[in-house]
Design an enzyme around this catalytic site. Structure first.
Site, PDB file in Angstrom:
ATOM      1  CB  CYS A  37      78.701  30.186  55.705  1.00 30.82           C
ATOM      2  SG  CYS A  37      79.360  31.812  56.140  1.00 30.82           S
ATOM      3  CG  ASN A  54      84.169  34.311  56.562  1.00 34.84           C
ATOM      4  OD1 ASN A  54      85.274  34.832  56.502  1.00 34.84           O
ATOM      5  ND2 ASN A  54      83.799  33.620  57.596  1.00 34.84           N
ATOM      6  CB  CYS A  89      75.465  35.378  58.339  1.00 36.15           C
ATOM      7  SG  CYS A  89      74.971  36.926  57.538  1.00 36.15           S
ATOM      8  NE  ARG A  90      74.875  30.442  56.302  1.00 39.82           N
ATOM      9  CZ  ARG A  90      74.703  29.841  55.140  1.00 39.82           C
ATOM     10  NH1 ARG A  90      74.005  28.720  55.088  1.00 39.82           N
ATOM     11  NH2 ARG A  90      75.227  30.338  54.046  1.00 39.82           N
ATOM     12  CB  SER A  91      81.433  30.444  58.648  1.00 36.79           C
ATOM     13  OG  SER A  91      81.773  31.575  57.893  1.00 36.79           O
ATOM     14  CG  ASP A 140      72.193  32.605  53.662  1.00 40.50           C
ATOM     15  OD1 ASP A 140      72.319  33.472  54.556  1.00 40.50           O
ATOM     16  OD2 ASP A 140      72.686  32.703  52.536  1.00 40.50           O
TER      17      ASP A 140
HETATM   18  P1  4NP Z   1      76.570  33.676  55.225  1.00 43.41           P
HETATM   19  O1  4NP Z   1      75.359  34.591  54.703  1.00 43.41           O
HETATM   20  O2  4NP Z   1      76.933  32.763  54.086  1.00 43.41           O
HETATM   21  O3  4NP Z   1      75.999  32.953  56.384  1.00 43.41           O
HETATM   22  O4  4NP Z   1      77.702  34.639  55.601  1.00 43.41           O
HETATM   23  C1  4NP Z   1      75.419  35.358  53.525  1.00 43.41           C
HETATM   24  C2  4NP Z   1      76.106  36.542  53.537  1.00 43.41           C
HETATM   25  C3  4NP Z   1      76.143  37.327  52.389  1.00 43.41           C
HETATM   26  C4  4NP Z   1      75.486  36.913  51.250  1.00 43.41           C
HETATM   27  C5  4NP Z   1      74.801  35.700  51.241  1.00 43.41           C
HETATM   28  C6  4NP Z   1      74.786  34.933  52.386  1.00 43.41           C
HETATM   29  N1  4NP Z   1      75.493  37.742  50.110  1.00 43.41           N
HETATM   30  O5  4NP Z   1      74.751  37.425  49.138  1.00 43.41           O
HETATM   31  O6  4NP Z   1      76.235  38.738  50.070  1.00 43.41           O
END
Ligand code: 4NP
Length: 159
Positions: free
Chosen positions: A8, A11, A13-15, A126
């Site tokens: 994702c 790294n 939340c989703r992945s 997201d």
């Molecule tokens: P992820 O979510 O891609 O599912 O881990 C996010 C985590 C952090 C950020 C964006 C999306 N960020 O902008 O820091």
């Protein structure tokens, strides 16, 4: 070993949640010695960090263990992994660009919801900027998709 990498943006939340859910399914089927699972982000924003507290909370609520620290995906991952699974179109486009810099390309690139019976081919949204119910929704999408992804991998490799 068949190697699977979930990717994702951050790294956190989703992945890492996909990694935890998929590892648990693989363990339930006794395939943990045959399938190696990891996750990474297209950004380096959260390298070395544990997952977002909301990720840990939804995982705990569903009795899914999570043990991961943030890392960034690299062109070498296309040489190392058999399956690279993007969460959304933006991750996928970033991964296509990285793939062009890999010396060898072993990995097949998919989107997680290519394997979802409901909303097939869509994005895993997201949840970072939303409320906790976003994480519950993501958990369900990931669990549905994981079951079908594991069936595909078992079929592909006669496991
Ligand atoms: P992820 O979510 O891609 O599912 O881990 C996010 C985590 C952090 C950020 C964006 C999306 N960020 O902008 O820091």
């Amino acid at each position: 070993m068949v190697k699977v990498l979930f990717v994702c943006l951050g790294n956190i939340c989703r992945s890492p949640l996909a990694e935890g859910i998929f590892k648990q399914l693989v363990r339930e089927e006794g395939l943990e010695d045959k399938i190696h699972i990891d996750s990474a982000g297209t950004s380096g924003w959260h390298i070395g960090e544990p997952p977002d507290p909301r990720t840990i909370e939804v995982a705990q609520k569903n009795e899914v263990p999570i043990d991961h620290y943030g890392k960034e995906v690299t062109p070498r991952d296309f040489e190392k992994f058999d399956y690279i699974i993007a969460m959304d179109d933006s991750n996928r486009a970033d991964l296509e660009r990285l793939r062009r810099r890999a010396r060898h390309n072993k990995a097949q690139l998919f989107k997680m919801r290519d394997f979802d019976d409901i909303g097939t081919g869509g994005d895993v949204p997201d949840p970072y900027y939303g409320g906790p119910d976003g994480f519950d929704k993501v958990f369900e999408l990931l669990r549905r998709s994981s079951r079908n992804l594991l069936e595909k991998i078992k079929n592909d490799h006669k496991l």
